[in-house]
Design a protein around this motif. Structure first.
Motif, PDB file in Angstrom:
ATOM      1  N   SER A  88       2.938   1.661  -3.325  1.00 64.69           N
ATOM      2  CA  SER A  88       2.191   1.979  -4.550  1.00 64.69           C
ATOM      3  C   SER A  88       1.587   3.389  -4.529  1.00 64.69           C
ATOM      4  O   SER A  88       1.088   3.867  -5.544  1.00 64.69           O
ATOM      5  CB  SER A  88       1.091   0.940  -4.788  1.00 64.69           C
ATOM      6  N   TYR A  89       1.661   4.055  -3.376  1.00 64.00           N
ATOM      7  CA  TYR A  89       1.069   5.392  -3.261  1.00 64.00           C
ATOM      8  C   TYR A  89       1.629   6.357  -4.308  1.00 64.00           C
ATOM      9  O   TYR A  89       0.891   7.063  -4.988  1.00 64.00           O
ATOM     10  CB  TYR A  89       1.292   5.939  -1.842  1.00 64.00           C
TER      11      TYR A  89
ATOM     12  N   HIS B 129      -6.477   6.599  -1.992  1.00 60.69           N
ATOM     13  CA  HIS B 129      -5.421   5.637  -1.635  1.00 60.69           C
ATOM     14  C   HIS B 129      -4.777   6.046  -0.311  1.00 60.69           C
ATOM     15  O   HIS B 129      -4.523   5.195   0.554  1.00 60.69           O
ATOM     16  CB  HIS B 129      -4.364   5.583  -2.751  1.00 60.69           C
ATOM     17  N   PHE B 130      -4.521   7.342  -0.159  1.00 56.91           N
ATOM     18  CA  PHE B 130      -3.909   7.863   1.071  1.00 56.91           C
ATOM     19  C   PHE B 130      -4.794   7.541   2.277  1.00 56.91           C
ATOM     20  O   PHE B 130      -4.312   7.057   3.306  1.00 56.91           O
ATOM     21  CB  PHE B 130      -3.707   9.381   0.946  1.00 56.91           C
TER      22      PHE B 130
ATOM     23  N   THR C  46      -7.064   5.166   2.606  1.00 48.21           N
ATOM     24  CA  THR C  46      -7.057   3.717   2.842  1.00 48.21           C
ATOM     25  C   THR C  46      -5.775   3.297   3.566  1.00 48.21           C
ATOM     26  O   THR C  46      -5.804   2.506   4.518  1.00 48.21           O
ATOM     27  CB  THR C  46      -7.146   2.959   1.490  1.00 48.21           C
ATOM     28  N   MET C  47      -4.674   3.866   3.089  1.00 45.93           N
ATOM     29  CA  MET C  47      -3.357   3.549   3.631  1.00 45.93           C
ATOM     30  C   MET C  47      -3.265   3.928   5.121  1.00 45.93           C
ATOM     31  O   MET C  47      -2.846   3.121   5.956  1.00 45.93           O
ATOM     32  CB  MET C  47      -2.349   4.380   2.827  1.00 45.93           C
TER      33      MET C  47
ATOM     34  N   GLN D  89       0.106   6.153  -7.854  1.00 49.87           N
ATOM     35  CA  GLN D  89      -1.330   6.353  -8.096  1.00 49.87           C
ATOM     36  C   GLN D  89      -1.563   7.558  -9.006  1.00 49.87           C
ATOM     37  O   GLN D  89      -0.894   8.587  -8.870  1.00 49.87           O
ATOM     38  CB  GLN D  89      -2.061   6.587  -6.769  1.00 49.87           C
TER      39      GLN D  89
ATOM     40  N   LEU E  69       0.831  -1.213   0.000  1.00 57.13           N
ATOM     41  CA  LEU E  69       0.000   0.000   0.000  1.00 57.13           C
ATOM     42  C   LEU E  69       0.862   1.258   0.000  1.00 57.13           C
ATOM     43  O   LEU E  69       0.633   2.199  -0.759  1.00 57.13           O
ATOM     44  CB  LEU E  69      -0.883   0.023   1.253  1.00 57.13           C
ATOM     45  N   LEU E  70       1.867   1.267   0.884  1.00 57.57           N
ATOM     46  CA  LEU E  70       2.742   2.441   1.008  1.00 57.57           C
ATOM     47  C   LEU E  70       3.565   2.646  -0.263  1.00 57.57           C
ATOM     48  O   LEU E  70       3.719   3.766  -0.749  1.00 57.57           O
ATOM     49  CB  LEU E  70       3.685   2.264   2.206  1.00 57.57           C
TER      50      LEU E  70
ATOM     51  N   CYS F 279       4.561   9.858   4.802  1.00 58.64           N
ATOM     52  CA  CYS F 279       3.228  10.217   4.307  1.00 58.64           C
ATOM     53  C   CYS F 279       2.443  11.015   5.341  1.00 58.64           C
ATOM     54  O   CYS F 279       1.704  11.929   5.012  1.00 58.64           O
ATOM     55  CB  CYS F 279       2.432   8.960   3.948  1.00 58.64           C
TER      56      CYS F 279
ATOM     57  N   LYS G 157      -5.198   9.408  -5.779  1.00 61.56           N
ATOM     58  CA  LYS G 157      -4.225   9.572  -4.683  1.00 61.56           C
ATOM     59  C   LYS G 157      -4.886   9.774  -3.316  1.00 61.56           C
ATOM     60  O   LYS G 157      -4.501   9.175  -2.328  1.00 61.56           O
ATOM     61  CB  LYS G 157      -3.284  10.749  -4.992  1.00 61.56           C
ATOM     62  N   GLU G 158      -5.898  10.623  -3.306  1.00 57.66           N
ATOM     63  CA  GLU G 158      -6.532  10.977  -2.028  1.00 57.66           C
ATOM     64  C   GLU G 158      -7.187   9.747  -1.382  1.00 57.66           C
ATOM     65  O   GLU G 158      -7.017   9.497  -0.191  1.00 57.66           O
ATOM     66  CB  GLU G 158      -7.586  12.067  -2.271  1.00 57.66           C
TER      67      GLU G 158
END
Length: 221
Positions: A108-109, A120-121, A123-124, A112, A105-106, A170, A117-118
């Motif tokens: 692949s950020y 994914h961030f 979720t991460m 994106q 997850l980290l 992040c 991006k938002e």
């Protein structure tokens, strides 16, 4: 006489970074051969060096090893970072598999697209703070030692520190609710081999920049 391990990958973190961390923690010097263009990857494939046509690939002890987990297992075993018995190893494996999920997850950020991006961030951060970090906070509390497993440094400690530092890049306050992970981070960061790897000028790679994403995509796709 085999020389230093040689790492074949692009000049960035990706799936090679946990391997760099393990070698560095073990105090092992290594060389790197960077893929700069698609032809570099194609050559390794055509020469028959990549069992499944993929990197990372590490030349070590006369082998051309592929598959991140297989390489990491070998290094951990070779350099005494894999616990003292079968039960400790099983625990290390369980922890590390969870870390690999979070690491994906980290990692692949940075790849994106802007419109994803938002989400994914979010979720991460959610998974780090609600699923993964609570597990390691509890593990440290229950175990009551300086390390996650047993009473010596293992690959689980090394890879957890790597992930904590990536998560903090992040979201700097991501460990706010995890006091034991905060002290774990300070403790493991001060182990001499790891402290050296965290200094500027080491072979640790920085977070991927937007301008590098296209270059990496061209190598692999």
């Amino acid at each position: 006489m085999s020389g230093k391990p040689k790492l074949h990958y692009f000049n960035g973190r990706g799936r090679m970074e946990p391997i760099r961390w393990l070698l560095a923690a073990a105090g092992v010097e290594f060389e790197e051969s960077f893929l700069e263009k698609k032809e570099d990857l194609t050559k390794l494939q055509k020469d028959g060096f990549l069992l499944f046509q993929q990197v990372p690939m590490v030349e070590i002890d006369g082998m051309k090893m592929v598959q991140t987990r297989a390489i990491a297992n070998y290094i951990a075993m070779k350099y005494n970072l894999y616990g003292k018995d079968l039960k400790e190893r099983a625990l290390i494996d369980m922890y590390v598999e969870g870390m690999f999920d979070l690491n994906e997850l980290l990692m692949s950020y940075g790849f994106q697209p802007a419109d994803k991006k938002e989400q994914h961030f979010a979720t991460m951060v959610d998974k780090a703070t609600n699923r993964y970090f609570p597990v390691f906070e509890k593990a440290l509390k229950d175990h009551g030692k300086d390390f996650l497993v047993g009473n010596q440094l293992s690959r689980a400690d090394v890879q957890l520190l790597e992930i904590i530092l990536m998560a903090e890049e992040c979201k700097p306050d991501i460990l706010a609710k995890f006091p034991l992970l905060q002290s774990f981070k300070a403790r493991i960061s001060n182990i001499p081999t790891i402290k050296k790897f965290l200094q500027p000028g080491s072979q640790r790679k920085p977070p991927i920049r937007e301008e590098d994403v296209a270059k990496v995509m061209k190598i692999f796709y």
